[in-house]
Write an enzyme that holds these catalytic residues in place. Structure first.
Site, PDB file in Angstrom:
ATOM      1  N   ASP A  67      15.135 103.309  53.294  1.00 14.69           N
ATOM      2  CA  ASP A  67      13.945 102.490  53.549  1.00 14.69           C
ATOM      3  C   ASP A  67      12.717 103.397  53.557  1.00 14.69           C
ATOM      4  O   ASP A  67      12.534 104.211  54.460  1.00 14.69           O
ATOM      5  CB  ASP A  67      14.082 101.770  54.894  1.00 14.69           C
ATOM      6  CG  ASP A  67      12.948 100.773  55.127  1.00 14.69           C
ATOM      7  OD1 ASP A  67      11.790 101.209  55.242  1.00 14.69           O
ATOM      8  OD2 ASP A  67      13.231  99.558  55.178  1.00 14.69           O
ATOM      9  N   THR A 118      16.699  85.378  52.674  1.00 13.53           N
ATOM     10  CA  THR A 118      16.487  84.945  51.288  1.00 13.53           C
ATOM     11  C   THR A 118      16.080  86.088  50.363  1.00 13.53           C
ATOM     12  O   THR A 118      16.149  85.951  49.141  1.00 13.53           O
ATOM     13  CB  THR A 118      15.390  83.877  51.220  1.00 13.53           C
ATOM     14  OG1 THR A 118      14.133  84.466  51.607  1.00 13.53           O
ATOM     15  CG2 THR A 118      15.702  82.730  52.161  1.00 13.53           C
ATOM     16  N   ASP A 143      10.428 103.160  56.759  1.00 16.40           N
ATOM     17  CA  ASP A 143      11.016 103.814  57.933  1.00 16.40           C
ATOM     18  C   ASP A 143      10.940 105.332  57.814  1.00 16.40           C
ATOM     19  O   ASP A 143      10.650 106.040  58.786  1.00 16.40           O
ATOM     20  CB  ASP A 143      12.465 103.385  58.109  1.00 16.40           C
ATOM     21  CG  ASP A 143      12.594 101.972  58.675  1.00 16.40           C
ATOM     22  OD1 ASP A 143      11.587 101.452  59.202  1.00 16.40           O
ATOM     23  OD2 ASP A 143      13.691 101.402  58.598  1.00 16.40           O
ATOM     24  N   ARG A 200       9.879  91.187  53.329  1.00 19.00           N
ATOM     25  CA  ARG A 200      10.975  90.521  52.639  1.00 19.00           C
ATOM     26  C   ARG A 200      11.844  89.795  53.651  1.00 19.00           C
ATOM     27  O   ARG A 200      12.377  90.419  54.572  1.00 19.00           O
ATOM     28  CB  ARG A 200      11.793  91.548  51.842  1.00 19.00           C
ATOM     29  CG  ARG A 200      12.794  90.935  50.905  1.00 19.00           C
ATOM     30  CD  ARG A 200      13.350  91.974  49.940  1.00 19.00           C
ATOM     31  NE  ARG A 200      13.986  93.100  50.638  1.00 19.00           N
ATOM     32  CZ  ARG A 200      14.577  94.095  50.000  1.00 19.00           C
ATOM     33  NH1 ARG A 200      14.579  94.136  48.695  1.00 19.00           N
ATOM     34  NH2 ARG A 200      15.141  95.064  50.682  1.00 19.00           N
TER      35      ARG A 200
END
Length: 209
Positions: free
Chosen positions: A200, A108, A203, A104
């Site tokens: 996340d 944006t 992670d 990602r």
């Protein structure tokens, strides 16, 4: 419009609670994600058709049932989707595995493809796209479109936790793709993370920052 299936089995809900906990380390996190994926596979395959067969048991003939000629492919969205693959394969060991690499863009929040490797017969398979988090929905929607562009016709999306924004995006772009999730959370924050979510997923799976 596609359907959203919230998998509320007590074992799934209990394990997702442990997954959310910030004190859960990477080893336990990986194990829990794999276990939840296996439990979710049970629900995702509930509509597979059966055919009647006859088998010889040690004491006689039995009329029984088996899955009717269903070919399946599991397609994780890299990298976090990898954490769910083995759990799915434990229940669907004959499935093939494809991979779609997306990241990602931090500015944006739009998905960018960097890798795509799929079975050659995706048009003939039931595809299960897996990614722990359905946040903005951009990556999942793009992955589904990549599969459709390559001939896929039957696709399901499986995630641990979804945001309303992500569900809306996938449903608007792919009304034929049902969504399976263990929880629908409140919203996204300004950084595109699900709140309260679990942080996340990549992670936490792989011990990175």
């Amino acid at each position: 419009m596609s359907e959203v299936h919230i998998l509320d089995h007590p074992l799934i809900q209990h394990k997702v609670t442990l997954i959310r906990d910030e004190n859960t380390g990477s080893k336990e996190f990986r194990e829990l994600v794999e276990e939840v994926a296996m439990l979710m596979a049970y629900e995702v395959t509930r509509d597979f058709p059966l055919q009647e067969v006859e088998v010889k048991t040690p004491v006689g003939l039995a009329k029984a049932k088996k899955i009717s000629g269903r070919k399946v492919a599991i397609v994780p969205i890299l990298r976090a989707g990898l954490g769910m693959v083995n759990g799915m394969l434990r229940l669907i060991p004959a499935a093939k595995v494809g991979h779609i690499g997306l990241y990602r863009d931090p500015e944006t929040l739009q998905p960018v493809e960097y890798y795509c490797k799929l079975p050659t017969d995706v048009s003939e398979r039931d595809l299960i796209v897996i990614d722990p988090m359905l946040a903005t929905g951009g990556s999942a929607s793009a992955a589904i479109q990549f599969l459709k562009d390559r001939g896929a016709k039957k696709i399901k999306l499986v995630c641990l936790i979804a945001a309303p924004e992500g569900i809306k995006k996938v449903q608007e772009d792919h009304a034929d793709v049902d969504i399976y999730t263990a929880a629908v959370d409140e919203r996204l924050n300004d950084h595109g993370y699900i709140v309260p979510g679990l942080g996340d997923a990549g992670d936490r799976l792989f011990g990175t920052k």
